[in-house]
Design a protein around this motif. Structure first.
Motif: not given
Length: 147
Positions: A67-68, A72-77, A7-8, A79-85
């Protein structure tokens, strides 16, 4: 960034991302303005505030990505949310700030369909993403390279 706590390490990396932004977003334009002999007048308070707010919101978004990943967020998930959102948020904010003449009823239906399709696309890419390669496949590639 090493040093023990992952995290650091993410926060340390974000610190250097901020430094990179400072170099490219502050020093580079400052140098170009000075080289071109730009006048230091003509800045409006409204323009400066909107630019500052946009920069802060962008930095908060970048920190949110860290933070995502930290949660434990996976990069594919993520980034998909970010680029669609992002285009959805942009379209809605632009429409709220600059409504068309005649109000929302004058917005063409395909505009709303596009927002719906962007959201659906983000969901589909996130929900149906391909599984990660398994270890035996990676091992098979390594052993075939040794032969």
């Amino acid at each position: 960034m090493g040093g023990g706590d992952p995290a650091l390490a993410r926060y340390k990396a974000f610190l250097f991302v901020g430094l990179a932004y400072f170099l490219t977003a502050v020093l580079a334009p400052l140098l170009l303005l000075m080289m071109k002999g730009a006048a230091w007048s003509g800045y409006t308070a409204k323009g400066m505030w909107w630019s500052l707010i946009a920069g802060i919101v962008g930095a908060i978004g970048a920190f949110g990505v860290l933070l995502a990943f930290g949660a434990g967020g996976k990069p594919g998930v993520v980034m998909s949310i970010i680029f669609a959102g992002a285009p959805i948020v942009n379209a809605i904010v632009a429409l709220v700030l600059h409504p068309p003449p005649g109000g929302w009823s004058k917005v063409p239906a395909p505009f709303f369909l596009g927002i719906l399709l962007a959201a659906l696309g983000g969901f589909l890419v996130t929900y149906f993403k391909p599984a990660a390669a398994s270890a035996p496949i990676a091992h098979a590639v390594q052993t075939s390279a040794v032969k």
